[in-house]
Design an enzyme around this catalytic site. Sequence first.
Site, PDB file in Angstrom:
ATOM      1  N   GLY A   1      41.858  53.512  39.279  1.00 59.24           N
ATOM      2  CA  GLY A   1      40.646  52.976  38.817  1.00 59.24           C
ATOM      3  C   GLY A   1      39.997  53.654  37.900  1.00 59.24           C
ATOM      4  O   GLY A   1      38.898  53.768  37.514  1.00 59.24           O
ATOM      5  N   GLY A   2      40.999  54.084  36.873  1.00 59.30           N
ATOM      6  CA  GLY A   2      40.479  54.975  35.760  1.00 59.30           C
ATOM      7  C   GLY A   2      39.914  54.390  34.700  1.00 59.30           C
ATOM      8  O   GLY A   2      39.348  54.796  33.636  1.00 59.30           O
TER       9      GLY A   2
ATOM     10  N   GLY B   1      37.496  52.020  35.246  1.00 56.13           N
ATOM     11  CA  GLY B   1      35.954  51.456  35.431  1.00 56.13           C
ATOM     12  C   GLY B   1      34.897  52.383  35.021  1.00 56.13           C
ATOM     13  O   GLY B   1      35.105  53.317  34.195  1.00 56.13           O
ATOM     14  N   TYR B   2      33.836  52.146  35.381  1.00 56.64           N
ATOM     15  CA  TYR B   2      32.588  52.605  35.121  1.00 56.64           C
ATOM     16  C   TYR B   2      32.464  54.002  35.364  1.00 56.64           C
ATOM     17  O   TYR B   2      32.279  54.876  34.277  1.00 56.64           O
ATOM     18  CB  TYR B   2      31.396  51.917  35.822  1.00 56.64           C
TER      19      TYR B   2
ATOM     20  N   GLY C   1      35.287  55.534  36.880  1.00 59.33           N
ATOM     21  CA  GLY C   1      36.834  56.128  36.569  1.00 59.33           C
ATOM     22  C   GLY C   1      36.896  56.906  35.461  1.00 59.33           C
ATOM     23  O   GLY C   1      37.735  57.764  35.270  1.00 59.33           O
TER      24      GLY C   1
ATOM     25  N   ARG D   1      48.024  49.796  36.579  1.00 55.75           N
ATOM     26  CA  ARG D   1      48.617  48.664  37.571  1.00 55.75           C
ATOM     27  C   ARG D   1      49.218  47.593  36.788  1.00 55.75           C
ATOM     28  O   ARG D   1      48.688  47.113  35.607  1.00 55.75           O
ATOM     29  CB  ARG D   1      47.395  48.294  38.274  1.00 55.75           C
TER      30      ARG D   1
ATOM     31  N   LYS E   1      33.255  51.106  53.307  1.00 55.89           N
ATOM     32  CA  LYS E   1      33.713  52.401  52.922  1.00 55.89           C
ATOM     33  C   LYS E   1      33.805  53.248  54.123  1.00 55.89           C
ATOM     34  O   LYS E   1      34.698  54.144  54.205  1.00 55.89           O
ATOM     35  CB  LYS E   1      32.520  52.777  52.013  1.00 55.89           C
TER      36      LYS E   1
ATOM     37  N   HIS F   1      19.636  47.073  48.397  1.00 56.71           N
ATOM     38  CA  HIS F   1      19.741  48.394  47.928  1.00 56.71           C
ATOM     39  C   HIS F   1      18.609  49.253  47.499  1.00 56.71           C
ATOM     40  O   HIS F   1      18.399  50.355  47.846  1.00 56.71           O
ATOM     41  CB  HIS F   1      20.938  48.589  47.087  1.00 56.71           C
TER      42      HIS F   1
END
Length: 313
Positions: free
Chosen positions: A10-11, A13-14, A16, A35, A139, A271
């Site tokens: 996931g490198g 990403g935000y 990553g 990927r 999670k 949240h």
Amino acid sequence: MAKSRVLVVGGTGYIGKRIVKACLAQGHETYVLQRSEIGLDIDKLQMLLSFKKQGARLIEGSFSDHQSLVDAVKQVDVVICTMSAGADSRSHNILMQLKLVDAIKEAGNIKRFLPSEFGMDPARMGNAIEPGNITFVEKMTVRNAIEKAKIPFTYVSANCFPGYFVGNLSQLGTVLPPKDKVVIYGDGNQKAIFVDEDDVGTYTVKTIDDPRTLNKTLYLRPKENILTQMQLVEMWEKLFGRTLDKFSISAQDFLASMKGMDLAGQVAVGHLYHIFCEGCLTNFEIGEEGEEASELYPEVQYTRMDDYLKRYL
């Protein structure tokens, strides 16, 4: 001691991309999963190529090809996953990590796995409001699989990313700071915790070879960034040179506002309610199951939120 070889999943990403940057900066042999599902996403490909230019190595792999994940994992010592929960928190990215857990278990060589967390501690969110609770449920499913497989781990609770919570003074529907008026949740005096995204990367990578954080949760609680919403607003007003009109909404009315919202809106309200009305980030003491990052790594000169806000002027 030699630094661990790290695979970031996931490198692009935000968070990553910050983890990759921190791995390289701290001298780790850094691998990034490329990927095969990348398809025509040119922005992700360009980012991966930029990592390669900076010294990272790209490893091809796919979540639909178990052996490719095993082969990737066998080349490193530590795996850090930063796959997003998705904008509506109902994407399957979090549970896709179960395939990574299976690969790590089969490979048998990983010294530490850091799954995709980096927010509120899901172990403390058992009473979270639907539909936003699904992120925490998923999670915890991944955590349970990790621990059942006896994979060494560190969980990182990074609290609030300023890009989503500080620049906009935690207002819904925008990532820009308000110029005239601001909504205050409850009395505005519950303390929350904000950690610069680059600092999240720095603290995360510092922990991977640290025996003090093995099989524990690393909480990111830099003292000067433990602030109330009102304190954030006052910081912005001082920098902006203008007093904003403040409109308070009670916790009950704020929850009621979820009715009629789309899924993403409902998740956001839930949240924000937990953070600013219940104080879920600061209403507990860190026990033996955890460590606090700024105490373990006092050498990190973390970004204060008044400095973070200056970029919006």
